[in-house]
Design an enzyme around this catalytic site. Structure first.
Site, PDB file in Angstrom:
ATOM      1  N   LYS A   1     -11.509  -2.215   9.066  1.00 54.48           N
ATOM      2  CA  LYS A   1     -10.199  -3.031   9.799  1.00 54.48           C
ATOM      3  C   LYS A   1     -11.545  -3.214  10.738  1.00 54.48           C
ATOM      4  O   LYS A   1     -11.731  -4.154  11.578  1.00 54.48           O
ATOM      5  CB  LYS A   1      -9.224  -2.665   9.308  1.00 54.48           C
ATOM      6  CG  LYS A   1      -8.605  -2.199   8.451  1.00 54.48           C
ATOM      7  CD  LYS A   1      -8.386  -3.679   6.844  1.00 54.48           C
ATOM      8  CE  LYS A   1      -7.672  -3.425   5.980  1.00 54.48           C
ATOM      9  NZ  LYS A   1      -7.802  -4.737   5.125  1.00 54.48           N
TER      10      LYS A   1
ATOM     11  N   ASP B   1      -0.850   7.457   6.142  1.00 61.65           N
ATOM     12  CA  ASP B   1      -2.236   5.748   6.576  1.00 61.65           C
ATOM     13  C   ASP B   1      -2.335   4.564   7.698  1.00 61.65           C
ATOM     14  O   ASP B   1      -1.495   4.012   7.802  1.00 61.65           O
ATOM     15  CB  ASP B   1      -1.699   5.109   5.164  1.00 61.65           C
ATOM     16  CG  ASP B   1      -3.147   3.675   4.539  1.00 61.65           C
ATOM     17  OD1 ASP B   1      -4.338   3.892   5.471  1.00 61.65           O
ATOM     18  OD2 ASP B   1      -3.364   3.658   3.747  1.00 61.65           O
TER      19      ASP B   1
ATOM     20  N   TRP C   1       0.642  -0.663  -0.282  1.00 52.74           N
ATOM     21  CA  TRP C   1      -0.174   0.394  -0.020  1.00 52.74           C
ATOM     22  C   TRP C   1       0.708   0.939  -0.081  1.00 52.74           C
ATOM     23  O   TRP C   1       0.569   2.542  -0.195  1.00 52.74           O
ATOM     24  CB  TRP C   1      -0.261  -0.066   1.157  1.00 52.74           C
ATOM     25  CG  TRP C   1      -1.645  -0.982   1.044  1.00 52.74           C
ATOM     26  CD1 TRP C   1      -1.255  -2.076   1.627  1.00 52.74           C
ATOM     27  CD2 TRP C   1      -2.531  -1.382  -0.167  1.00 52.74           C
ATOM     28  NE1 TRP C   1      -2.954  -3.209   1.287  1.00 52.74           N
ATOM     29  CE2 TRP C   1      -3.135  -2.810   0.262  1.00 52.74           C
ATOM     30  CE3 TRP C   1      -3.259  -0.621  -0.451  1.00 52.74           C
ATOM     31  CZ2 TRP C   1      -4.140  -3.871  -0.650  1.00 52.74           C
ATOM     32  CZ3 TRP C   1      -4.412  -1.390  -1.349  1.00 52.74           C
ATOM     33  CH2 TRP C   1      -4.968  -2.729  -1.299  1.00 52.74           C
TER      34      TRP C   1
END
Length: 355
Positions: free
Chosen positions: A191, A167, A100
């Site tokens: 999440k 992030d 990511w």
């Protein structure tokens, strides 16, 4: 009962599912489903206001920061961050710690100059780089706090003389964070905060409006701030379920309490991985994630057999990402210690069966 170790969309508390399912049929006795209620109604305005209030309370968001609920996932933020924070002619700095982070770097390079200060790609992202310097003239420094695929986590905030951007998709609300140390935090909800479809953004207002470029309205944070996250139709259901989950977290005692539970869960599982001769962790010990525990069998021939045993014991979502292999146990906020203990019991049972 199944114990869900999936990486996301992931486990949420049962009481949240129950209340959300009722709201699908009849939201707050309105006679309407939460799926059909107007986002301009006073009922939903109360939902989004409470969700923002809970985020501010649980994360102690200081004044001067806006809290947004946006669409497009964290992947859209890969582009929105440089579009809004990287002025023309300036550069930004990124730390490459996994898939990511690499994707965020790729998108930022489409906007302007990017300096990658360090990368752990040389060891398949099994560690967090330590010895690096962030250029003092960078517009911001971006890092991914938890690497879902590779099982590493940055539990301490990096030091830099420029605004920090993080992030936090896979560890938001799992541990204490001093928001005042950051210029911008973003996190896909799926999440620890809620279902897929909404992304949390916390941004320091004074950083905005200084890039010297005209932005499409939908990609401008100031647009969303001015419209209270309702510039276009928001993901009503995802925000509603996130609000319920934020309530659940507050009722448990907040981030301070859940962090201690997460420490216990992670320690319990890592202790078994380190003790059991059939298994081995893939991330270096000092950088192990509390959220995504990655491990393999010492003998690859045992992998399929253990997954079969796990399935028999109602342990689901354990297969590792293809880039790492083995297993990944995602132990987010809503996964109980009972779930972790069930996995440990299965690992010990497997050890006995292979003797």
């Amino acid at each position: 009962m199944k114990h869900n170790f999936g990486a996301g969309p992931c486990i949420l508390p049962q009481e949240v599912f129950q209340e959300a399912s009722q709201a699908v049929l009849n939201f707050n006795d309105t006679g309407l489903s939460i799926l059909e209620i107007s986002h301009r109604s006073k009922e939903f305005e109360a939902v989004i206001a409470e969700a923002e209030r809970l985020v501010r309370e649980l994360l102690s968001v200081p004044t001067g920061y806006s809290v947004l609920f946006l669409q497009g996932g964290a992947s859209t933020q890969f582009a929105m961050v440089p579009l809004n924070l990287l002025p023309e002619g300036r550069k930004c700095a990124y730390l490459d710690t996994g898939t990511w982070a690499s994707k965020a770097i790729k998108e930022a390079r489409k906007v302007g100059e990017v300096t990658v200060v360090a990368s752990s790609a040389d060891a398949n992202y099994t560690y967090i780089p330590k010895a690096y310097e962030v250029p003092a003239d960078a517009a911001y420094f971006h890092f991914t706090s938890n690497n879902t695929i590779f099982g590493t986590e940055m539990l301490e905030t990096p030091k830099a003389d420029v605004p920090l951007v993080s992030d936090m998709s896979s560890d938001i609300l799992s541990r204490k964070v001093n928001v005042a140390d950051y210029g911008l935090i973003y996190a896909g909800a799926q999440k620890n905060m809620g279902p897929a479809g909404v992304t949390l953004v916390i941004v320091k207002d004074e950083l905005l409006g200084k890039v010297g470029r005209t932005l499409p309205s939908i990609f401008d944070y100031q647009t969303h701030i001015g419209s209270g996250s309702m510039y276009n139709t928001p993901p009503v259901f995802s925000i509603y379920v996130s609000m319920l989950n934020l309530r659940w977290l507050k009722n448990k005692g907040g981030v301070k309490v859940i962090e201690q539970e997460n420490i216990i869960k992670a320690r319990t599982l890592y202790d078994e991985i380190d003790r059991n001769p059939l298994f081995r962790g893939t991330a270096v010990v000092e950088d192990r994630s509390r959220m995504n525990v990655t491990f393999i069998t010492e003998d690859k021939a045992h992998e399929a057999a253990f997954l079969e045993l796990a399935k028999e014991r109602n342990l689901v979502g354990l297969k590792g990402h293809r880039s790492v292999g083995g297993f990944r146990a995602s132990i987010y906020n809503a996964l109980s210690i009972a779930g972790v203990n069930a996995l440990v019991d299965a690992m010990q049972e497997f050890e006995e069966k292979t003797k």
